[in-house]
Design a protein around this motif. Sequence first.
Motif, PDB file in Angstrom:
ATOM      1  N   SER A 231      84.393  41.776  57.279  1.00  0.00           N
ATOM      2  CA  SER A 231      84.034  42.026  58.660  1.00  0.00           C
ATOM      3  C   SER A 231      82.512  42.147  58.743  1.00  0.00           C
ATOM      4  CB  SER A 231      84.712  43.309  59.143  1.00  0.00           C
ATOM      5  OG  SER A 231      84.330  43.558  60.473  1.00  0.00           O
ATOM      6  N   ARG A 232      81.891  41.160  59.366  1.00  0.00           N
ATOM      7  CA  ARG A 232      80.437  41.177  59.537  1.00  0.00           C
ATOM      8  C   ARG A 232      80.123  41.613  60.956  1.00  0.00           C
ATOM      9  NH1 ARG A 232      78.575  35.323  58.140  1.00  0.00           N
ATOM     10  NH2 ARG A 232      76.895  36.066  59.452  1.00  0.00           N
ATOM     11  N   THR A 233      79.009  42.316  61.099  1.00  0.00           N
ATOM     12  CA  THR A 233      78.584  42.744  62.430  1.00  0.00           C
ATOM     13  C   THR A 233      77.117  42.400  62.617  1.00  0.00           C
ATOM     14  OG1 THR A 233      77.984  44.951  61.658  1.00  0.00           O
ATOM     15  CG2 THR A 233      80.219  44.664  62.519  1.00  0.00           C
ATOM     16  N   TYR A 234      76.705  42.407  63.879  1.00  0.00           N
ATOM     17  CA  TYR A 234      75.314  42.139  64.233  1.00  0.00           C
ATOM     18  C   TYR A 234      74.962  43.061  65.402  1.00  0.00           C
ATOM     19  CZ  TYR A 234      71.121  39.750  65.834  1.00  0.00           C
ATOM     20  OH  TYR A 234      69.838  39.454  66.207  1.00  0.00           O
ATOM     21  N   THR A 235      73.812  43.695  65.307  1.00  0.00           N
ATOM     22  CA  THR A 235      73.332  44.549  66.395  1.00  0.00           C
ATOM     23  C   THR A 235      72.355  43.745  67.247  1.00  0.00           C
ATOM     24  OG1 THR A 235      73.567  46.498  64.985  1.00  0.00           O
ATOM     25  CG2 THR A 235      72.215  46.726  66.972  1.00  0.00           C
ATOM     26  N   VAL A 236      72.648  43.652  68.528  1.00  0.00           N
ATOM     27  CA  VAL A 236      71.848  42.845  69.457  1.00  0.00           C
ATOM     28  C   VAL A 236      70.448  43.459  69.604  1.00  0.00           C
ATOM     29  CG1 VAL A 236      71.688  41.988  71.822  1.00  0.00           C
ATOM     30  CG2 VAL A 236      73.916  42.135  70.700  1.00  0.00           C
ATOM     31  N   LYS A 237      69.454  42.565  69.543  1.00  0.00           N
ATOM     32  CA  LYS A 237      68.058  42.968  69.721  1.00  0.00           C
ATOM     33  C   LYS A 237      67.572  42.452  71.083  1.00  0.00           C
ATOM     34  CE  LYS A 237      67.406  42.417  64.815  1.00  0.00           C
ATOM     35  NZ  LYS A 237      67.617  41.244  64.023  1.00  0.00           N
ATOM     36  N   PRO A 238      66.484  43.012  71.609  1.00  0.00           N
ATOM     37  CA  PRO A 238      65.957  42.516  72.884  1.00  0.00           C
ATOM     38  C   PRO A 238      65.602  41.024  72.779  1.00  0.00           C
ATOM     39  CG  PRO A 238      64.924  44.606  72.322  1.00  0.00           C
ATOM     40  CD  PRO A 238      65.738  44.194  71.129  1.00  0.00           C
ATOM     41  N   GLY A 239      66.011  40.267  73.772  1.00  0.00           N
ATOM     42  CA  GLY A 239      65.712  38.833  73.810  1.00  0.00           C
ATOM     43  C   GLY A 239      66.773  37.967  73.139  1.00  0.00           C
ATOM     44  N   ASP A 240      67.768  38.574  72.493  1.00  0.00           N
ATOM     45  CA  ASP A 240      68.833  37.804  71.844  1.00  0.00           C
ATOM     46  C   ASP A 240      69.756  37.168  72.877  1.00  0.00           C
ATOM     47  OD1 ASP A 240      68.166  38.150  69.203  1.00  0.00           O
ATOM     48  OD2 ASP A 240      69.554  39.799  68.842  1.00  0.00           O
ATOM     49  N   SER A 241      70.350  36.057  72.475  1.00  0.00           N
ATOM     50  CA  SER A 241      71.418  35.419  73.243  1.00  0.00           C
ATOM     51  C   SER A 241      72.525  35.098  72.249  1.00  0.00           C
ATOM     52  CB  SER A 241      70.925  34.137  73.914  1.00  0.00           C
ATOM     53  OG  SER A 241      70.620  33.154  72.937  1.00  0.00           O
ATOM     54  N   LEU A 242      73.710  34.825  72.737  1.00  0.00           N
ATOM     55  CA  LEU A 242      74.802  34.501  71.826  1.00  0.00           C
ATOM     56  C   LEU A 242      74.507  33.226  71.039  1.00  0.00           C
ATOM     57  CD1 LEU A 242      77.963  35.390  73.948  1.00  0.00           C
ATOM     58  CD2 LEU A 242      76.928  36.692  72.088  1.00  0.00           C
ATOM     59  N   ALA A 243      73.867  32.249  71.688  1.00  0.00           N
ATOM     60  CA  ALA A 243      73.519  31.005  70.991  1.00  0.00           C
ATOM     61  C   ALA A 243      72.513  31.276  69.880  1.00  0.00           C
ATOM     62  CB  ALA A 243      72.973  29.976  71.977  1.00  0.00           C
ATOM     63  N   ALA A 244      71.509  32.123  70.149  1.00  0.00           N
ATOM     64  CA  ALA A 244      70.506  32.441  69.131  1.00  0.00           C
ATOM     65  C   ALA A 244      71.138  33.202  67.967  1.00  0.00           C
ATOM     66  CB  ALA A 244      69.371  33.255  69.740  1.00  0.00           C
ATOM     67  N   ILE A 245      72.040  34.114  68.272  1.00  0.00           N
ATOM     68  CA  ILE A 245      72.724  34.862  67.222  1.00  0.00           C
ATOM     69  C   ILE A 245      73.582  33.909  66.388  1.00  0.00           C
ATOM     70  CG2 ILE A 245      74.453  36.644  66.755  1.00  0.00           C
ATOM     71  CD1 ILE A 245      73.430  38.031  69.372  1.00  0.00           C
TER      72      ILE A 245
ATOM     73  N   VAL B 283      76.795  46.311  69.247  1.00  0.00           N
ATOM     74  CA  VAL B 283      77.217  45.841  67.931  1.00  0.00           C
ATOM     75  C   VAL B 283      78.315  44.803  68.135  1.00  0.00           C
ATOM     76  CG1 VAL B 283      78.213  46.475  65.708  1.00  0.00           C
ATOM     77  CG2 VAL B 283      76.619  48.023  66.864  1.00  0.00           C
ATOM     78  N   LEU B 284      78.064  43.594  67.640  1.00  0.00           N
ATOM     79  CA  LEU B 284      79.010  42.484  67.791  1.00  0.00           C
ATOM     80  C   LEU B 284      79.664  42.160  66.457  1.00  0.00           C
ATOM     81  CD1 LEU B 284      76.777  40.069  69.920  1.00  0.00           C
ATOM     82  CD2 LEU B 284      78.495  41.683  70.751  1.00  0.00           C
ATOM     83  N   ARG B 285      80.938  41.841  66.517  1.00  0.00           N
ATOM     84  CA  ARG B 285      81.640  41.339  65.315  1.00  0.00           C
ATOM     85  C   ARG B 285      81.354  39.854  65.195  1.00  0.00           C
ATOM     86  NH1 ARG B 285      87.479  42.134  66.277  1.00  0.00           N
ATOM     87  NH2 ARG B 285      86.843  42.114  68.433  1.00  0.00           N
ATOM     88  N   LEU B 286      81.190  39.374  63.960  1.00  0.00           N
ATOM     89  CA  LEU B 286      80.917  37.964  63.712  1.00  0.00           C
ATOM     90  C   LEU B 286      82.106  37.316  63.026  1.00  0.00           C
ATOM     91  CD1 LEU B 286      77.246  38.202  62.413  1.00  0.00           C
ATOM     92  CD2 LEU B 286      78.009  37.616  64.711  1.00  0.00           C
ATOM     93  N   PRO B 287      82.354  36.041  63.329  1.00  0.00           N
ATOM     94  CA  PRO B 287      83.470  35.334  62.661  1.00  0.00           C
ATOM     95  C   PRO B 287      83.152  35.073  61.197  1.00  0.00           C
ATOM     96  CG  PRO B 287      82.372  33.881  64.248  1.00  0.00           C
ATOM     97  CD  PRO B 287      81.730  35.221  64.329  1.00  0.00           C
TER      98      PRO B 287
END
Length: 147
Positions: free
Chosen positions: A95-109, A143-147
């Motif tokens: 299970s990987r996660t990512y914490t969104v930073k200012p200026g992020d978009s789903l495409a950039a992540i 905090v987003l879960r990543l596939p």
Amino acid sequence: MGIFDAFKGSRDKAGKAAEAVKEQVQEQTSAGASAPASPARSSADATSRFTEEAASATQAAADRLRAEAAAPDLAREDAQREERPAASKDTEPKSRTYTVKPGDSLAAIARHELGDELRWHEIYALNKETIGGNPDLILPGTVLRLP
């Protein structure tokens, strides 16, 4: 204009250019286009050979254009296959996660974390309840879960 329209447009343009070149070759062949007058190529055999060589070169260029238009699709499919190794039954999925930073978009992540910005919809599908109904509105610190 959707994210896939840019790829579709470039593929359509390359395909149309290839078709136009192919039509020109067919018109030249059917019209009996001849080589420019030259002392070295004055016989009918040399003229015919020159026309065939020009048609062959033009056809090869059209084939290259079609191949280049299809190449991004094939490369993306190969990359996706390499990134997704077959899961064994003995291993537990990570299970990987990512914490969104200012200026992020789903495409950039997706581009940074998954290697392909076109996979943003996978992140959205996993986190729809966290993100809400608008995938363009993600808040820093989420905090987003990543596939």
